[in-house]
Scaffold this motif. Structure first.
Motif, PDB file in Angstrom:
ATOM      1  N   ASP A 261       0.826  -1.212   0.000  1.00 43.32           N
ATOM      2  CA  ASP A 261       0.000   0.000   0.000  1.00 43.32           C
ATOM      3  C   ASP A 261       0.858   1.258   0.000  1.00 43.32           C
ATOM      4  N   LEU A 262       2.018   1.212   0.670  1.00 44.26           N
ATOM      5  CA  LEU A 262       2.912   2.376   0.689  1.00 44.26           C
ATOM      6  C   LEU A 262       3.451   2.668  -0.698  1.00 44.26           C
ATOM      7  N   ARG A 263       3.742   1.580  -1.483  1.00 44.25           N
ATOM      8  CA  ARG A 263       4.224   1.772  -2.850  1.00 44.25           C
ATOM      9  C   ARG A 263       3.175   2.493  -3.683  1.00 44.25           C
ATOM     10  N   SER A 264       1.885   2.112  -3.520  1.00 44.97           N
ATOM     11  CA  SER A 264       0.799   2.759  -4.266  1.00 44.97           C
ATOM     12  C   SER A 264       0.690   4.240  -3.896  1.00 44.97           C
ATOM     13  N   LEU A 265       0.866   4.545  -2.569  1.00 45.78           N
ATOM     14  CA  LEU A 265       0.779   5.944  -2.124  1.00 45.78           C
ATOM     15  C   LEU A 265       1.894   6.789  -2.742  1.00 45.78           C
ATOM     16  N   PHE A 266       3.127   6.254  -2.740  1.00 50.53           N
ATOM     17  CA  PHE A 266       4.254   7.006  -3.302  1.00 50.53           C
ATOM     18  C   PHE A 266       4.087   7.217  -4.809  1.00 50.53           C
ATOM     19  N   GLU A 267       3.568   6.172  -5.514  1.00 49.19           N
ATOM     20  CA  GLU A 267       3.374   6.304  -6.972  1.00 49.19           C
ATOM     21  C   GLU A 267       2.338   7.387  -7.273  1.00 49.19           C
ATOM     22  N   THR A 268       1.238   7.391  -6.497  1.00 47.70           N
ATOM     23  CA  THR A 268       0.225   8.440  -6.702  1.00 47.70           C
ATOM     24  C   THR A 268       0.796   9.830  -6.406  1.00 47.70           C
ATOM     25  N   ALA A 269       1.594   9.941  -5.342  1.00 47.36           N
ATOM     26  CA  ALA A 269       2.195  11.225  -4.990  1.00 47.36           C
ATOM     27  C   ALA A 269       3.135  11.717  -6.084  1.00 47.36           C
ATOM     28  N   ASP A 270       3.917  10.804  -6.688  1.00 45.31           N
ATOM     29  CA  ASP A 270       4.831  11.216  -7.767  1.00 45.31           C
ATOM     30  C   ASP A 270       4.056  11.685  -8.987  1.00 45.31           C
ATOM     31  N   LEU A 271       2.928  10.988  -9.299  1.00 46.97           N
ATOM     32  CA  LEU A 271       2.115  11.406 -10.446  1.00 46.97           C
ATOM     33  C   LEU A 271       1.517  12.801 -10.210  1.00 46.97           C
ATOM     34  N   VAL A 272       1.082  13.076  -8.971  1.00 48.33           N
ATOM     35  CA  VAL A 272       0.492  14.378  -8.668  1.00 48.33           C
ATOM     36  C   VAL A 272       1.547  15.480  -8.745  1.00 48.33           C
ATOM     37  N   LYS A 273       2.736  15.209  -8.203  1.00 46.14           N
ATOM     38  CA  LYS A 273       3.767  16.247  -8.132  1.00 46.14           C
ATOM     39  C   LYS A 273       4.457  16.482  -9.466  1.00 46.14           C
ATOM     40  N   PHE A 274       4.619  15.435 -10.267  1.00 47.88           N
ATOM     41  CA  PHE A 274       5.425  15.593 -11.484  1.00 47.88           C
ATOM     42  C   PHE A 274       4.624  15.461 -12.773  1.00 47.88           C
ATOM     43  N   ALA A 275       3.440  14.806 -12.736  1.00 50.76           N
ATOM     44  CA  ALA A 275       2.656  14.618 -13.962  1.00 50.76           C
ATOM     45  C   ALA A 275       1.318  15.320 -13.900  1.00 50.76           C
ATOM     46  N   LYS A 276       1.103  16.130 -12.845  1.00 51.68           N
ATOM     47  CA  LYS A 276      -0.133  16.895 -12.669  1.00 51.68           C
ATOM     48  C   LYS A 276      -1.367  15.994 -12.665  1.00 51.68           C
ATOM     49  N   HIS A 277      -1.202  14.789 -12.067  1.00 51.46           N
ATOM     50  CA  HIS A 277      -2.318  13.862 -11.938  1.00 51.46           C
ATOM     51  C   HIS A 277      -3.312  14.397 -10.923  1.00 51.46           C
ATOM     52  N   ASN A 278      -4.617  14.209 -11.203  1.00 53.14           N
ATOM     53  CA  ASN A 278      -5.674  14.698 -10.321  1.00 53.14           C
ATOM     54  C   ASN A 278      -6.461  13.502  -9.806  1.00 53.14           C
ATOM     55  N   PRO A 279      -6.078  12.952  -8.626  1.00 54.86           N
ATOM     56  CA  PRO A 279      -6.764  11.762  -8.109  1.00 54.86           C
ATOM     57  C   PRO A 279      -8.156  12.111  -7.607  1.00 54.86           C
ATOM     58  N   ASP A 285      -8.475   9.840   0.331  1.00 61.18           N
ATOM     59  CA  ASP A 285      -8.781   9.276   1.639  1.00 61.18           C
ATOM     60  C   ASP A 285      -8.107   7.928   1.830  1.00 61.18           C
ATOM     61  N   ALA A 286      -8.104   7.123   0.755  1.00 59.36           N
ATOM     62  CA  ALA A 286      -7.479   5.795   0.837  1.00 59.36           C
ATOM     63  C   ALA A 286      -5.983   5.906   1.078  1.00 59.36           C
ATOM     64  N   ASN A 287      -5.330   6.847   0.431  1.00 61.65           N
ATOM     65  CA  ASN A 287      -3.896   7.021   0.627  1.00 61.65           C
ATOM     66  C   ASN A 287      -3.590   7.485   2.056  1.00 61.65           C
ATOM     67  N   LEU A 288      -4.472   8.339   2.631  1.00 60.66           N
ATOM     68  CA  LEU A 288      -4.280   8.776   4.011  1.00 60.66           C
ATOM     69  C   LEU A 288      -4.390   7.595   4.970  1.00 60.66           C
ATOM     70  N   ILE A 289      -5.376   6.712   4.713  1.00 56.00           N
ATOM     71  CA  ILE A 289      -5.549   5.520   5.549  1.00 56.00           C
ATOM     72  C   ILE A 289      -4.365   4.579   5.391  1.00 56.00           C
ATOM     73  N   ASN A 290      -3.861   4.423   4.126  1.00 55.43           N
ATOM     74  CA  ASN A 290      -2.701   3.565   3.895  1.00 55.43           C
ATOM     75  C   ASN A 290      -1.483   4.040   4.677  1.00 55.43           C
ATOM     76  N   ALA A 291      -1.308   5.368   4.753  1.00 59.12           N
ATOM     77  CA  ALA A 291      -0.165   5.907   5.501  1.00 59.12           C
ATOM     78  C   ALA A 291      -0.293   5.579   6.988  1.00 59.12           C
ATOM     79  N   ILE A 292      -1.525   5.706   7.536  1.00 58.46           N
ATOM     80  CA  ILE A 292      -1.732   5.391   8.953  1.00 58.46           C
ATOM     81  C   ILE A 292      -1.517   3.894   9.200  1.00 58.46           C
ATOM     82  N   ASP A 293      -2.016   3.042   8.285  1.00 62.22           N
ATOM     83  CA  ASP A 293      -1.843   1.594   8.450  1.00 62.22           C
ATOM     84  C   ASP A 293      -0.374   1.200   8.412  1.00 62.22           C
ATOM     85  N   PHE A 294       0.397   1.822   7.503  1.00 62.86           N
ATOM     86  CA  PHE A 294       1.807   1.490   7.407  1.00 62.86           C
ATOM     87  C   PHE A 294       2.538   1.835   8.712  1.00 62.86           C
ATOM     88  N   ILE A 295       2.190   2.981   9.286  1.00 61.50           N
ATOM     89  CA  ILE A 295       2.853   3.388  10.532  1.00 61.50           C
ATOM     90  C   ILE A 295       2.486   2.442  11.662  1.00 61.50           C
TER      91      ILE A 295
END
Length: 354
Positions: A261-279, A285-295
């Protein structure tokens, strides 16, 4: 014809004489003889028509040399003859401190700017007679009575000398004692990495910046919180690594299922920051939950009831130049205060007992 001219001339002479007699100036002295230091009064009277203006003589200190003026009273004005005439009186209080016979010259008054003079006066000043039969010689100097109020300043200085003296001795000992300053400092314990990261994620969640169209800021803050947690939890500098480098490093030390799940979060973050992806919103919300679960899955397990205690450390500091300057200034000020107090007390005691 000659008789008429003679009568006119005689009438003019009489009229002028009457006009000349319309102003009278007179001076009187209360006592012609006084002792040295006694006082007497000169009364200057002016009688004139009511429509005329009289100016009395002004003296500064003396009438003549040796005769001093003590006081000049206000003029006393009286109306006479149905307010057709004026009688003005001016009193001069005089004295003398030299025995002699003084000639007081006529006093001049201006009436409508025309001078008029009084008669001259005389003043005899006698010295005080010395009664040798009752002269007993100089009396001894009498001591002044003791009054507590006169000694308040001495008592205050004496009381202040005690604390000033102790403080002066203390500062002198401090400045010559060059030992280092030892302090005990309490260090509050640092929160565990997972608690710090969860607090940061809660802040990001509360601000909801993704709902304001700030997708890049949202994923930047979220990944920075995870990078800081990974650095403190696993011991490698995730803040300076790319997303793929972080995932590769985590695969060496952690469960692959927890990192998926952390890999999916980082990939989405890279697309937003560098490819102007609009999730989508649910993806955020899912990425926020994934970050909490990973911790939560990777945190170090600890006793939740145990509260970390602050650590007390000993700090040894050398005395600074600023502290030495302050100590020296305090010694100088207190020394001056103590010396001045001693001089003042000594002077007062000497004056009293001398």
């Amino acid at each position: 014809m000659r008789k008429i001219i003679f009568l006119i001339t005689l009438l003019g002479l009489l009229t002028g004489r009457m006009a000349a007699q319309s102003v009278t100036v007179d001076a009187k002295i209360d006592s012609l003889q006084i002792l040295i230091g006694e006082q007497t009064k000169i009364t200057l009277e002016v009688s004139t028509d009511a429509d005329k203006r009289a100016i009395f003589p002004v003296y500064t200190d003396t009438i003549v040399k040796g005769v001093e003026i003590i006081d000049i009273a206000k003029p006393d004005t009286q109306y006479l003859n149905d307010r057709k005439r004026l009688l003005i009186k001016q009193e001069y209080t005089i004295t003398s401190f030299d025995s002699a016979l003084y000639y007081l010259p006529p006093m001049q008054v201006l009436v409508d700017n025309k001078p008029y003079q009084s008669k001259a006066l005389a003043l005899k000043v006698y010295s005080v007679p010395l009664d040798t039969l009752r002269f007993y010689g100089p009396k001894p100097v009498m001591a002044a009575p003791f009054v507590w109020k006169d000694w308040y300043g001495v008592m205050a200085c004496g009381i202040l000398l005690i604390p000033f003296g102790f403080l002066l001795v203390y500062l002198i000992m401090r400045i010559f004692d060059n030992k280092p300053i030892i302090r005990k400092v309490k260090v509050e314990p640092k929160l565990p990495p997972h608690q710090l990261a969860l607090q940061e994620i809660e802040r990001i969640k509360a601000e909801k910046v993704w709902q304001k169209g700030m997708q890049k800021e949202y994923y930047t803050e979220l990944t920075d919180a995870l990078r800081g947690y990974i650095k403190d939890r696993f011991g490698f500098n995730a803040l300076e690594m790319t997303s793929s480098e972080i995932i590769a490093k985590l695969l060496e030390v952690n469960d692959k299922d927890a990192i998926a799940d952390l890999r999916s979060l980082f990939e989405t973050a890279d697309l937003v920051k560098f490819a102007k992806h609009n999730p989508l919103m649910n993806e955020n919300d899912a990425n926020l939950i994934n970050a909490i679960d990973f911790i939560n899955e990777t945190k170090v397990q600890e006793d939740d009831n145990a509260k970390p205690q602050p650590t007390e450390i000993t700090v040894i500091e050398k005395r600074s130049l600023r502290m030495k300057i302050l100590l020296g200034a305090g010694i100088v000020v207190l020394s001056i205060a103590v010396i001045a107090s001693l001089i003042y007390i000594g002077t007062e005691l000497y004056s009293y007992f001398a």
